[in-house]
Design a protein around this motif. Structure first.
Motif, PDB file in Angstrom:
ATOM      1  N   GLN A   1       0.793  -1.374  -0.181  1.00 41.10           N
ATOM      2  CA  GLN A   1       0.114   0.072   0.000  1.00 41.10           C
ATOM      3  C   GLN A   1       0.950   1.311  -0.109  1.00 41.10           C
ATOM      4  O   GLN A   1       0.636   2.288  -0.536  1.00 41.10           O
ATOM      5  N   GLY A   2       1.988   1.210   0.660  1.00 42.88           N
ATOM      6  CA  GLY A   2       2.875   2.319   0.755  1.00 42.88           C
ATOM      7  C   GLY A   2       3.446   2.699  -0.498  1.00 42.88           C
ATOM      8  O   GLY A   2       3.457   3.786  -0.989  1.00 42.88           O
ATOM      9  N   ILE A   3       4.069   1.603  -1.129  1.00 47.36           N
ATOM     10  CA  ILE A   3       4.701   1.999  -2.522  1.00 47.36           C
ATOM     11  C   ILE A   3       3.470   2.389  -3.430  1.00 47.36           C
ATOM     12  O   ILE A   3       4.011   3.203  -4.137  1.00 47.36           O
ATOM     13  N   LEU A   4       2.216   1.860  -3.521  1.00 47.33           N
ATOM     14  CA  LEU A   4       1.135   2.318  -4.289  1.00 47.33           C
ATOM     15  C   LEU A   4       1.086   4.050  -4.133  1.00 47.33           C
ATOM     16  O   LEU A   4       1.010   4.585  -4.976  1.00 47.33           O
ATOM     17  N   LEU A   5       1.048   4.182  -2.647  1.00 48.19           N
ATOM     18  CA  LEU A   5       0.622   5.515  -2.425  1.00 48.19           C
ATOM     19  C   LEU A   5       1.764   6.566  -3.097  1.00 48.19           C
ATOM     20  O   LEU A   5       1.367   7.521  -3.630  1.00 48.19           O
ATOM     21  N   VAL A   6       3.046   6.088  -2.909  1.00 47.70           N
ATOM     22  CA  VAL A   6       4.140   6.855  -3.368  1.00 47.70           C
ATOM     23  C   VAL A   6       4.441   6.904  -4.783  1.00 47.70           C
ATOM     24  O   VAL A   6       4.349   8.277  -5.223  1.00 47.70           O
ATOM     25  N   VAL A   7       3.957   5.816  -5.328  1.00 48.98           N
ATOM     26  CA  VAL A   7       4.277   5.899  -7.015  1.00 48.98           C
ATOM     27  C   VAL A   7       3.018   6.823  -7.348  1.00 48.98           C
ATOM     28  O   VAL A   7       3.202   7.535  -8.122  1.00 48.98           O
TER      29      VAL A   7
ATOM     30  N   TRP B   1      -6.798   5.890   1.738  1.00 48.53           N
ATOM     31  CA  TRP B   1      -5.646   6.053   1.286  1.00 48.53           C
ATOM     32  C   TRP B   1      -5.547   6.382  -0.206  1.00 48.53           C
ATOM     33  O   TRP B   1      -4.625   6.935  -0.645  1.00 48.53           O
ATOM     34  N   VAL B   2      -6.589   6.209  -1.049  1.00 48.81           N
ATOM     35  CA  VAL B   2      -6.652   6.483  -2.443  1.00 48.81           C
ATOM     36  C   VAL B   2      -7.111   8.092  -2.474  1.00 48.81           C
ATOM     37  O   VAL B   2      -6.404   8.468  -3.443  1.00 48.81           O
ATOM     38  N   TRP B   3      -7.643   8.826  -1.562  1.00 49.79           N
ATOM     39  CA  TRP B   3      -7.976  10.202  -1.723  1.00 49.79           C
ATOM     40  C   TRP B   3      -6.892  11.051  -1.899  1.00 49.79           C
ATOM     41  O   TRP B   3      -6.775  11.979  -2.694  1.00 49.79           O
ATOM     42  N   PRO B   4      -5.681  10.747  -1.194  1.00 52.06           N
ATOM     43  CA  PRO B   4      -4.582  11.619  -1.827  1.00 52.06           C
ATOM     44  C   PRO B   4      -3.979  11.504  -3.069  1.00 52.06           C
ATOM     45  O   PRO B   4      -3.736  12.738  -3.788  1.00 52.06           O
TER      46      PRO B   4
ATOM     47  N   GLY C   1     -15.235   8.760  -8.604  1.00 51.74           N
ATOM     48  CA  GLY C   1     -16.148   7.640  -8.621  1.00 51.74           C
ATOM     49  C   GLY C   1     -15.458   6.494  -7.984  1.00 51.74           C
ATOM     50  O   GLY C   1     -16.073   5.888  -7.408  1.00 51.74           O
ATOM     51  N   PHE C   2     -14.129   6.316  -8.330  1.00 52.83           N
ATOM     52  CA  PHE C   2     -13.385   5.203  -7.911  1.00 52.83           C
ATOM     53  C   PHE C   2     -13.112   5.482  -6.386  1.00 52.83           C
ATOM     54  O   PHE C   2     -13.253   4.653  -5.588  1.00 52.83           O
ATOM     55  N   GLY C   3     -12.958   6.734  -5.943  1.00 55.86           N
ATOM     56  CA  GLY C   3     -12.958   7.012  -4.419  1.00 55.86           C
ATOM     57  C   GLY C   3     -13.996   6.545  -3.647  1.00 55.86           C
ATOM     58  O   GLY C   3     -13.952   6.160  -2.789  1.00 55.86           O
ATOM     59  N   LEU C   4     -15.348   7.177  -4.307  1.00 55.15           N
ATOM     60  CA  LEU C   4     -16.400   6.523  -3.578  1.00 55.15           C
ATOM     61  C   LEU C   4     -16.739   5.302  -3.524  1.00 55.15           C
ATOM     62  O   LEU C   4     -17.098   4.501  -2.502  1.00 55.15           O
ATOM     63  N   TRP C   5     -16.560   4.514  -4.670  1.00 60.81           N
ATOM     64  CA  TRP C   5     -16.752   2.956  -4.761  1.00 60.81           C
ATOM     65  C   TRP C   5     -15.609   2.307  -3.742  1.00 60.81           C
ATOM     66  O   TRP C   5     -16.102   1.350  -3.391  1.00 60.81           O
ATOM     67  N   LEU C   6     -14.470   2.619  -4.144  1.00 57.73           N
ATOM     68  CA  LEU C   6     -13.457   1.847  -3.244  1.00 57.73           C
ATOM     69  C   LEU C   6     -13.741   2.175  -1.812  1.00 57.73           C
ATOM     70  O   LEU C   6     -13.118   1.375  -1.006  1.00 57.73           O
TER      71      LEU C   6
ATOM     72  N   VAL D   1      -6.772  14.962  -9.791  1.00 58.37           N
ATOM     73  CA  VAL D   1      -7.970  15.784 -10.201  1.00 58.37           C
ATOM     74  C   VAL D   1      -7.215  17.293 -10.437  1.00 58.37           C
ATOM     75  O   VAL D   1      -7.422  17.963 -11.329  1.00 58.37           O
ATOM     76  N   VAL D   2      -6.389  17.423  -9.514  1.00 61.72           N
ATOM     77  CA  VAL D   2      -5.815  18.931  -9.748  1.00 61.72           C
ATOM     78  C   VAL D   2      -5.091  18.868 -11.095  1.00 61.72           C
ATOM     79  O   VAL D   2      -4.765  19.781 -11.793  1.00 61.72           O
ATOM     80  N   ALA D   3      -4.211  17.801 -11.351  1.00 64.92           N
ATOM     81  CA  ALA D   3      -3.351  17.642 -12.535  1.00 64.92           C
ATOM     82  C   ALA D   3      -4.568  17.928 -13.959  1.00 64.92           C
ATOM     83  O   ALA D   3      -4.136  18.596 -14.556  1.00 64.92           O
ATOM     84  N   LEU D   4      -5.479  17.227 -13.762  1.00 64.26           N
ATOM     85  CA  LEU D   4      -6.544  17.271 -15.132  1.00 64.26           C
ATOM     86  C   LEU D   4      -7.024  18.493 -14.986  1.00 64.26           C
ATOM     87  O   LEU D   4      -7.601  19.083 -15.765  1.00 64.26           O
ATOM     88  N   ALA D   5      -7.292  19.246 -13.715  1.00 66.33           N
ATOM     89  CA  ALA D   5      -7.924  20.441 -13.860  1.00 66.33           C
ATOM     90  C   ALA D   5      -6.906  21.509 -14.396  1.00 66.33           C
ATOM     91  O   ALA D   5      -7.391  22.662 -15.007  1.00 66.33           O
TER      92      ALA D   5
END
Length: 185
Positions: free
Chosen positions: A5-11, A143-146, A134-139, A152-156
């Motif tokens: 989980q930590g690796i996925l978060l950092v990547v 830890w996915v929210w950061p 949607g993924f944030g709500l469904w999952l 979302v910031v990059a896309l905006a």
């Protein structure tokens, strides 16, 4: 948090922050921009796609590993989340087929102002944001929210890097289009 989980978060965070950094560079240094790429043989679109997919992929992977750790009301998790994912994907792919892979990847092509693009100058970015949320709500994972927030910031931010280039490419036609069509809605 497990090591995986930590690796996925950092990547995921590093991928999203790299996208944001490239966009900030492109916004403030348009003559040396990274996005859209300066030429059609540039590796930049491949890198941008890879980083974007890393944001999506790490969020999904981390969300699966951390599945359901946030108490999300069932109607939000099981109805709104999947609706945003499915509707977002339909819009992204409709938009991509409408303007073509070349334009979707930051290349110069015909300016499309019809279909989805009649209602939004950036329906694909808006739909990608909806997919991430949607993924944030469904999952329902804390830890996915950061990762999702950085995505979302990059896309905006992407339109702010693209639109000066589009104005330079298409001139008054693009400027007139901007006058009647909102950036996102």
């Amino acid at each position: 948090m497990t090591a995986a989980q930590g690796i996925l978060l950092v990547v995921g965070l590093l991928s999203g922050m790299t996208l944001i950094g490239a966009l900030v560079w492109s916004i403030f240094l348009p003559s040396r921009r990274l996005w859209p790429p300066n030429n059609e043989t540039s590796p930049i679109p491949t890198v941008a796609w890879g980083l974007t997919l890393a944001v999506f992929g790490t969020a999904i992977g981390l969300g699966i590993l951390d599945w359901g750790t946030v108490s999300t009301p069932d109607p939000v998790r099981w109805a709104l989340g999947p609706v945003l994912i499915v509707a977002g994907n339909l819009i992204v792919w409709w938009g991509a087929f409408s303007i073509g892979l070349k334009a979707t990847s930051g290349g110069r092509d015909e300016l499309i102002t019809t279909g989805l693009y009649r209602h939004s100058r950036n329906p694909q970015y808006l739909a990608d944001m909806a997919i991430l949320i949607g993924f944030g709500l469904w999952l329902s994972s804390f830890w996915v929210w950061p990762i999702l927030a950085v995505g979302v910031v990059a896309l905006a931010m992407a339109p702010f890097a693209e639109e000066p280039w589009l104005s330079a490419q298409y001139g008054a036609k693009f400027d007139d289009y901007c006058a009647v069509t909102g950036r996102f809605l």
